[in-house]
Enzyme design. Structure first.
Site, mmCIF file in Angstrom:
data_model
loop_
_atom_site.group_PDB
_atom_site.id
_atom_site.type_symbol
_atom_site.label_atom_id
_atom_site.label_comp_id
_atom_site.label_asym_id
_atom_site.label_seq_id
_atom_site.Cartn_x
_atom_site.Cartn_y
_atom_site.Cartn_z
ATOM 1 N N ARG A 56 -10.313 2.408 9.035
ATOM 2 C CA ARG A 56 -10.072 0.992 9.335
ATOM 3 C C ARG A 56 -11.294 0.310 9.933
ATOM 4 O O ARG A 56 -11.310 -0.906 10.066
ATOM 5 C CB ARG A 56 -8.902 0.847 10.308
ATOM 6 C CG ARG A 56 -7.571 1.209 9.706
ATOM 7 C CD ARG A 56 -6.465 1.018 10.714
ATOM 8 N NE ARG A 56 -5.212 1.542 10.227
ATOM 9 C CZ ARG A 56 -4.225 0.800 9.766
ATOM 10 N NH1 ARG A 56 -4.336 -0.493 9.725
ATOM 11 N NH2 ARG A 56 -3.118 1.360 9.352
ATOM 12 N N ARG A 74 13.786 -7.524 12.220
ATOM 13 C CA ARG A 74 12.618 -7.485 13.111
ATOM 14 C C ARG A 74 12.318 -8.898 13.596
ATOM 15 O O ARG A 74 11.545 -9.629 12.990
ATOM 16 C CB ARG A 74 11.421 -6.887 12.380
ATOM 17 C CG ARG A 74 11.638 -5.428 12.017
ATOM 18 C CD ARG A 74 10.497 -4.864 11.241
ATOM 19 N NE ARG A 74 9.256 -4.940 11.998
ATOM 20 C CZ ARG A 74 8.129 -4.374 11.624
ATOM 21 N NH1 ARG A 74 8.072 -3.688 10.510
ATOM 22 N NH2 ARG A 74 7.044 -4.489 12.356
ATOM 23 N N LYS A 115 0.818 -1.220 0.000
ATOM 24 C CA LYS A 115 0.000 0.000 0.000
ATOM 25 C C LYS A 115 0.848 1.264 0.000
ATOM 26 O O LYS A 115 0.604 2.170 -0.791
ATOM 27 C CB LYS A 115 -0.937 0.030 1.211
ATOM 28 C CG LYS A 115 -1.989 -1.036 1.220
ATOM 29 C CD LYS A 115 -2.851 -0.952 2.460
ATOM 30 C CE LYS A 115 -2.082 -1.080 3.747
ATOM 31 N NZ LYS A 115 -1.434 -2.368 3.986
ATOM 32 N N ARG A 165 -1.736 -10.827 12.377
ATOM 33 C CA ARG A 165 -1.985 -9.496 11.806
ATOM 34 C C ARG A 165 -2.886 -9.587 10.581
ATOM 35 O O ARG A 165 -3.767 -8.745 10.377
ATOM 36 C CB ARG A 165 -0.664 -8.810 11.436
ATOM 37 C CG ARG A 165 0.092 -8.286 12.639
ATOM 38 C CD ARG A 165 1.473 -7.752 12.308
ATOM 39 N NE ARG A 165 1.504 -6.822 11.206
ATOM 40 C CZ ARG A 165 2.560 -6.647 10.406
ATOM 41 N NH1 ARG A 165 3.661 -7.348 10.580
ATOM 42 N NH2 ARG A 165 2.516 -5.767 9.435
ATOM 43 N N ARG A 180 10.898 -9.324 4.623
ATOM 44 C CA ARG A 180 11.094 -7.938 5.054
ATOM 45 C C ARG A 180 11.585 -7.895 6.496
ATOM 46 O O ARG A 180 12.480 -7.123 6.837
ATOM 47 C CB ARG A 180 9.781 -7.158 4.919
ATOM 48 C CG ARG A 180 9.928 -5.686 5.241
ATOM 49 C CD ARG A 180 8.608 -4.954 5.291
ATOM 50 N NE ARG A 180 7.854 -5.034 4.063
ATOM 51 C CZ ARG A 180 6.605 -4.597 3.935
ATOM 52 N NH1 ARG A 180 5.968 -4.065 4.958
ATOM 53 N NH2 ARG A 180 5.976 -4.693 2.783
#
Length: 188
Positions: free
Chosen positions: A89, A134, A14, A145, A128
């Site tokens: 959202r 991370r 996005k 998520r 990623r």
């Protein structure tokens, strides 16, 4: 004039596509994350309020988010259109956005829904996470998520589908190919 939202699951691209579409259409890309950061950096009243929540590890409540969006959409640079990323959202936020736009005498033209296979998204997000170090982004966390996104966003998409303004575009593939698919879909 283009007033649009971009919606899609985590990892669908996005932010990347919002920047590219914004440039192509000549409208500002507005993300709630950017709005939060700008308000906090500028120490606005809303920024200080948002920071109290984020510093405590809490989500910023809708009332603060809505006011930040209302303020941002009152700026002169959105008079020719905008691309909103990360808001709304929830259905309550859809209703608030409707009120904000109605007060400005405008409405949404299109809701761009980037779609992607969850397994592909998990793979993309794990990659990623590894690149960015991370360690908290495990497969279980990422799948959670994605589940939360599905639960929260399905009703929002449903509202806009009922209005006939949703355009679905496959968000997987090279950045350039996705951008071209988006631009072609928007021209229809």
């Amino acid at each position: 004039m283009t007033r649009m939202l971009i919606i899609g699951p985590p990892g669908a691209g996005k932010g990347t596509q919002a920047a590219r579409i914004s440039e192509r259409l000549g409208v500002p890309a507005i993300s709630t994350g950017d709005i939060f950061r700008a308000n906090i950096k500028d120490q606005t009243e809303l920024g200080r309020e948002a920071q109290r929540y984020t510093d405590a590890g809490n989500l910023v409540p809708d009332s603060v988010t809505n006011e930040m969006v209302r303020d941002r959409l009152s700026h002169e640079d959105v008079s020719g259109g905008f691309l909103l990323d990360g808001y709304p959202r929830t259905v309550a936020q859809v209703e608030e956005l409707d009120r904000i736009l109605e007060a400005n005498g405008v409405g949404l033209d299109v809701v761009l829904l980037l779609t992607a296979d969850n397994d592909e998204l998990v793979s993309r997000l794990l990659g990623r996470a590894q690149e960015q170090g991370r360690t908290d982004d495990t497969e279980d966390v990422i799948r959670h998520r994605l589940d939360v996104y599905d639960e929260q966003t399905a009703p929002v998409v449903g509202v806009y589908e009922d209005r006939g303004i949703v355009v679905r575009v496959d968000g997987l593939g090279s950045i350039d190919h996705v951008t071209e698919r988006i631009m072609a879909a928007l021209e229809r």
